[in-house]
Design a protein around this motif. Structure first.
Motif, short mmCIF file in Angstrom:
data_model
loop_
_atom_site.label_atom_id
_atom_site.label_comp_id
_atom_site.label_asym_id
_atom_site.label_seq_id
_atom_site.Cartn_x
_atom_site.Cartn_y
_atom_site.Cartn_z
N LEU A 64 0.30 -1.16 0.53
CA LEU A 64 0.10 0.18 -0.20
C LEU A 64 0.94 1.14 0.39
N ASP A 65 2.28 1.36 0.53
CA ASP A 65 3.35 2.35 0.40
C ASP A 65 3.82 2.32 -0.39
N PHE A 77 -6.68 3.91 6.17
CA PHE A 77 -5.78 2.75 5.43
C PHE A 77 -5.17 3.86 4.11
N ARG A 78 -4.57 4.57 3.79
CA ARG A 78 -3.59 5.51 2.85
C ARG A 78 -2.78 4.94 2.99
N GLY A 79 -2.56 6.34 4.46
CA GLY A 79 -1.09 6.59 5.21
C GLY A 79 -0.80 8.04 4.72
N VAL A 91 -1.04 4.66 -14.22
CA VAL A 91 -0.49 4.09 -13.37
C VAL A 91 0.39 5.16 -12.08
N ARG A 92 -0.19 5.14 -10.78
CA ARG A 92 0.70 5.97 -10.35
C ARG A 92 1.39 4.83 -8.72
N ILE A 93 2.33 4.98 -9.04
CA ILE A 93 2.81 5.01 -7.52
C ILE A 93 3.84 5.63 -6.44
N CYS A 94 4.10 5.17 -5.19
CA CYS A 94 4.83 5.93 -3.96
C CYS A 94 5.61 7.09 -4.78
N PHE A 323 5.92 4.91 8.31
CA PHE A 323 6.34 6.11 7.35
C PHE A 323 7.54 6.36 7.01
N ASN A 324 7.77 6.82 9.16
CA ASN A 324 8.99 7.41 8.79
C ASN A 324 10.31 6.48 8.17
N ALA A 325 10.30 5.10 8.58
CA ALA A 325 10.80 4.03 8.31
C ALA A 325 11.36 3.99 6.76
N LEU A 326 9.92 4.34 5.93
CA LEU A 326 10.25 3.75 4.25
C LEU A 326 10.24 5.19 3.49
#
Length: 455
Positions: A64-65, A77-79, A91-94, A323-326
């Motif tokens: 999802l992220d 859910f969306r973050g 098409v979209r990604i992070c 989210f901080n880790a990613l």
């Protein structure tokens, strides 16, 4: 020489992973296996140069992220991340994967991977089977060991299969090197990558060659007493050739690459994400494996299993502070390294022959937990592929609004392996391996390739 010193005789390697003369052999091959491999390796010429790189995002990356964002889902859910456009229309990604977004039209994205189990050991990514399958007979072999058994080497100076795993909890990564019921003769060659290095020097090769020859001379005398000296002569020649191979040593030494190339991979380069504190992850340790995989394949390796993780206890297992880790530790170096790997293969004309698969053992829970993290989630995940002559520039499958289940075109784990095996010239419908009870075992049960990729 003490056993401890001998086990680290080669700089950056545990010597026991290379040299097991007495009971097993050299580089994971017994005498009989080594000689038989030459006969087995008479591959169709169209497959001899084909290889795979199996990249495991250890800990289970959040779909999802990364590649399956849900901007219209409720906030829980969306973050936190925004999505960005890619070179595939619509098409979209992070937002933290901008380099991959620029190359996605030359890649393929699967958003409906399913059938995983809640287990961190990577068994399904390495073998296609759940952990514990055939455990009483040693377990299922990883894909590299299968290739070693069925097809053998294409270059006697380089192992058929290599597993580059990290120093964090090696037991979780055992499946990526283990040949299971095939026995240790077909284990993947495993460099010691704890410090990100896997370099051999001419001095140490010379020193180890003398030790090797002494052991081989002893084994030669034992075999001569049993009338097997002729076979031993052939084995000795090939074994010494492999262990002292300058070609193999050079492939493992990424310092031979120009500094500009290593910098493109981010090796030894610090980075910051939007002014964040300096990332904790060892970027060089992670992305050096991509560069080494390319060098090994150029020399003739056919399967390289790569673990890519942060290196600390968290890895992609982001139960807290997802989210901080990613944002600060995982996505920026991964984006740099994988994109550089893609560019390298493309610029060298290797993409047609090399198939790269990137995936984790499962996805992450759609609902964000109380610790701003996402937990293990087996029902849905994403995977990224490129190379191998695949039909790229497409997204296969989708998940429901909140990313909890495949909405269409569910892809089973073993279908990924069917695609990999056929790329290598192995028919998963017909090919079998004989287990320790002398019974034939099929490689996988879901033998359908992903038709959208292979046509």
């Amino acid at each position: 020489m003490t056993a401890k010193k001998e086990s680290h005789l080669w700089d950056g390697f545990h010597r026991r992973t290379i040299l097991q003369i007495g009971a097993v052999g050299v580089c994971g091959l017994t005498l009989a296996d080594f000689l038989r491999a030459d006969t087995r390796s008479a591959l169709d010429s169209s497959y001899r140069k084909r290889s795979i790189v199996n990249v495991w995002l250890a800990g289970g990356a959040s779909h999802l992220d990364t590649f399956d964002m849900k901007p219209d889902a409720p906030a829980e859910f969306r973050g936190e991340f925004e999505s960005i456009a890619t070179r595939i229309p619509g098409v979209r990604i992070c937002e933290h994967l901008p380099r991959i977004a620029e190359r996605l039209d030359r890649m393929a994205l699967i958003r409906s991977l399913t059938g995983m189990v809640d287990s961190h050991d990577g068994a399904m990514n390495a073998t296609g089977w759940p952990p514990g399958n055939m455990k009483n007979l040693g377990g299922r072999p990883n894909i590299g060991s299968v290739v070693s058994k069925l097809q053998g080497p294409t270059n006697g100076n380089v192992p058929t299969a290599v597993a580059m795993i990290s120093g964090y909890n090696p037991s979780e990564q055992a499946y990526f090197r283990s040949a299971g019921f095939l026995g240790p003769a077909f284990d993947c060659y495993t460099p010691d990558s704890e410090d990100g290095r896997a370099n051999l020097t001419a001095r140490l090769i010379t020193q180890d060659r003398l030790s090797l020859l002494t052991r081989l001379d002893t084994l030669r005398r034992d075999l001569d007493a049993r009338g097997n000296i002729q076979a031993m002569d052939a084995y000795t020649e090939r074994a010494v050739q492999f262990v002292t191979s300058r070609e193999f040593a050079d492939a493992l030494d990424i310092t031979r690459e120009p500094p500009a190339v290593r910098q493109r991979y981010g090796i030894g380069v610090d980075y910051r994400s939007r002014g964040a504190p300096l990332a904790k992850s060892n970027l060089g340790q992670q992305n050096a494996r991509f560069l080494m995989a390319r060098r090994l394949i150029e020399c003739g390796a056919r399967c390289v299993n790569v673990t890519w993780e942060e290196g600390a206890a968290r890895r992609w297992d982001t139960h807290q502070d997802n989210f901080n880790a990613l944002r600060n530790e995982l996505l920026p170096p991964f984006d740099i390294g994988l994109s550089a790997f893609f560019d390298d293969l493309e610029s060298r004309g290797m993409l047609e022959d090399v198939l790269v698969l990137v995936w984790g053992e499962f996805g992450r829970t759609p609902r964000i937990n109380k610790d701003a993290g996402r937990d293990h989630y087996a029902p849905a995940a994403s995977a990224l592929l490129f190379g191998g002559g695949l039909k790229v520039g497409q997204v296969i499958g989708s998940t429901t609004r909140n990313g909890d289940l495949p909405a269409d075109r569910p892809i089973q784990f073993q279908q990924m392996f069917a695609t990999l095996y056929r790329h290598l010239g192995i028919d998963p419908v017909q090919a079998t391996l004989v287990d320790t009870n002398n019974r034939p075992q099929y490689l996988i049960t879901h033998t359908d390739s992903i038709r959208e990729l292979t046509g």
